[in-house]
Design a protein around this motif. Structure first.
Motif, short mmCIF file in Angstrom:
data_model
loop_
_atom_site.label_atom_id
_atom_site.label_comp_id
_atom_site.label_asym_id
_atom_site.label_seq_id
_atom_site.Cartn_x
_atom_site.Cartn_y
_atom_site.Cartn_z
N ARG A 71 60.64 21.12 -50.05
CA ARG A 71 61.48 20.83 -48.88
C ARG A 71 62.75 20.10 -49.29
N LEU A 72 62.63 19.22 -50.29
CA LEU A 72 63.80 18.50 -50.77
C LEU A 72 64.82 19.47 -51.35
N ALA A 73 64.33 20.46 -52.10
CA ALA A 73 65.23 21.46 -52.69
C ALA A 73 65.91 22.30 -51.62
N ALA A 74 65.26 22.43 -50.47
CA ALA A 74 65.83 23.19 -49.36
C ALA A 74 66.73 22.32 -48.49
N GLY A 75 66.97 21.08 -48.92
CA GLY A 75 67.86 20.19 -48.18
C GLY A 75 67.20 19.41 -47.07
N GLN A 76 65.87 19.38 -47.03
CA GLN A 76 65.16 18.65 -45.99
C GLN A 76 64.75 17.27 -46.51
N SER A 77 65.36 16.24 -45.98
CA SER A 77 65.10 14.87 -46.41
C SER A 77 63.82 14.34 -45.77
N ALA A 78 63.22 13.34 -46.42
CA ALA A 78 62.07 12.63 -45.84
C ALA A 78 62.45 11.19 -45.54
N THR A 79 63.73 10.99 -45.19
CA THR A 79 64.28 9.66 -44.95
C THR A 79 64.63 9.50 -43.48
N VAL A 80 64.20 8.41 -42.89
CA VAL A 80 64.49 8.09 -41.50
C VAL A 80 65.65 7.10 -41.45
N PRO A 81 66.72 7.39 -40.72
CA PRO A 81 67.84 6.44 -40.65
C PRO A 81 67.37 5.05 -40.22
N GLY A 82 67.80 4.05 -40.97
CA GLY A 82 67.42 2.68 -40.68
C GLY A 82 66.08 2.25 -41.25
N ARG A 83 65.23 3.22 -41.63
CA ARG A 83 63.90 2.89 -42.17
C ARG A 83 63.73 3.37 -43.60
N GLY A 84 64.54 4.34 -44.02
CA GLY A 84 64.47 4.83 -45.39
C GLY A 84 63.36 5.82 -45.62
N PHE A 85 63.07 6.07 -46.89
CA PHE A 85 62.06 7.05 -47.27
C PHE A 85 60.71 6.73 -46.63
N GLY A 86 60.08 7.77 -46.11
CA GLY A 86 58.76 7.60 -45.52
C GLY A 86 58.75 6.76 -44.25
N GLY A 87 59.94 6.47 -43.70
CA GLY A 87 59.99 5.65 -42.49
C GLY A 87 59.59 4.22 -42.70
N LEU A 88 59.63 3.76 -44.00
CA LEU A 88 59.08 2.44 -44.33
C LEU A 88 59.91 1.64 -45.31
N VAL A 89 60.39 2.23 -46.41
CA VAL A 89 60.79 1.45 -47.58
C VAL A 89 61.98 0.52 -47.33
N GLU A 90 62.87 0.87 -46.42
CA GLU A 90 64.04 0.03 -46.16
C GLU A 90 63.83 -0.96 -45.03
N LYS A 91 62.76 -0.77 -44.26
CA LYS A 91 62.48 -1.69 -43.16
C LYS A 91 60.98 -1.78 -42.93
N PRO A 92 60.29 -2.56 -43.76
CA PRO A 92 58.85 -2.75 -43.53
C PRO A 92 58.63 -3.47 -42.20
N PRO A 93 57.43 -3.39 -41.66
CA PRO A 93 57.16 -4.04 -40.38
C PRO A 93 57.16 -5.56 -40.50
N GLY A 94 57.32 -6.23 -39.37
CA GLY A 94 57.23 -7.68 -39.37
C GLY A 94 55.80 -8.15 -39.58
N LYS A 95 54.84 -7.36 -39.14
CA LYS A 95 53.43 -7.70 -39.32
C LYS A 95 52.95 -7.20 -40.68
N PRO A 96 51.92 -7.81 -41.24
CA PRO A 96 51.45 -7.42 -42.57
C PRO A 96 50.99 -5.96 -42.63
N LEU A 97 51.24 -5.33 -43.77
CA LEU A 97 50.85 -3.94 -44.00
C LEU A 97 50.09 -3.87 -45.32
N VAL A 98 48.90 -3.28 -45.28
CA VAL A 98 48.03 -3.16 -46.45
C VAL A 98 48.01 -1.70 -46.89
#
Length: 257
Positions: A71-98
């Protein structure tokens, strides 16, 4: 809580939100649909007062193999604006995540782990960042977070030589909280999450923020800066309840969120 679509499942147990990446046939490689589902689940985790902790895991014996390369080669990103890759890496939650890791946490999958607060894994778990072998850089937090979690030489071995970490080595260097039998990581993560979630939500949230934000505070200012987080906790109803419950030898009944 209902499922969040074909690529992600969510459920709630005892105040813990379990987020399961559900593309076992693709080793849970990340897609934009999965990333958006994770971002939505984390927003819900922070918004709902009945949820105290989140657990992120993958099904089928693999945590996450990183981005879906096709999908990446076809130009399909897995990045969410404001949250980064996987919807997580640039904005982890305020509550603990295991993170509950079985099998491979590879590339972006390892970067998801690094964005979590606590990690439990099976004995067969492997953590790798092979980006340089593909002419890339681990830009979803790997090159930023790994040197803060491991000794510099070990982090560079992972980042520059592409040498994955075994579960035992990750535990030795403090990257992983606990190593359990293969197949038992989720149960162990739920146990750890339950121990965290049993405590006062306001105090837990404030402690997490201090740990996350204080690494670059000047020594002369750090106690002054932390008062913005600690003063509301000490003035809260939960602080009074904690002292009263201790004196009365009973479980506290927390009210703050």
């Amino acid at each position: 809580m209902s499922g969040a679509g074909a690529t992600l499942r969510t459920s709630v147990t005892d105040g813990i939100l379990v987020i399961t990446m559900s593309r076992a046939e693709a080793r849970n490689a990340m897609t934009i649909e999965m990333a958006e589902g994770i971002a939505h689940a984390l927003d819900e985790l922070d918004a709902r007062p009945d949820l105290a902790v989140g657990v992120l895991t993958g099904e089928g014996g693999t945590f996450c193999a990183g981005a879906d390369i096709k999908r990446l080669a076809a130009g399909q990103s897995a990045t969410v604006p404001g949250r980064g890759f996987g919807g997580l890496v640039e904005k982890p939650p305020g509550k603990p995540l295991v993170a509950a890791v079985e099998g491979w946490a590879l590339g972006g999958g390892f970067e998801l782990v690094l964005a979590c607060d606590l990690v439990v894994c099976g004995t067969g778990a492997r953590f790798g960042l092979p980006e340089v072998s593909r002419g890339l850089v681990a830009r979803a937090g790997g090159a930023l977070r790994l040197p803060r979690r491991l000794p510099r030489a070990i982090a560079l071995e992972v980042l520059l030589a592409g040498q994955p970490l075994t579960a035992a080595r990750a535990h030795h260097f403090g990257l992983v909280n606990d190593v359990v039998e293969d197949g038992a990581a989720l149960d162990a993560a739920l146990g750890l999450a339950g121990r965290v979630g049993a405590h006062a939500p306001l105090a837990v949230a404030a402690t997490k923020r201090i740990v996350d934000e204080s690494h670059d505070w000047p020594a002369a200012d750090m106690f002054t800066r932390q008062r913005a987080y600690t003063d509301p906790v000490f003035a809260s109803a939960d602080a009074a309840e904690g002292a009263l419950a201790f004196a009365e030898k009973r479980r506290p009944r927390w009210s703050s969120t």
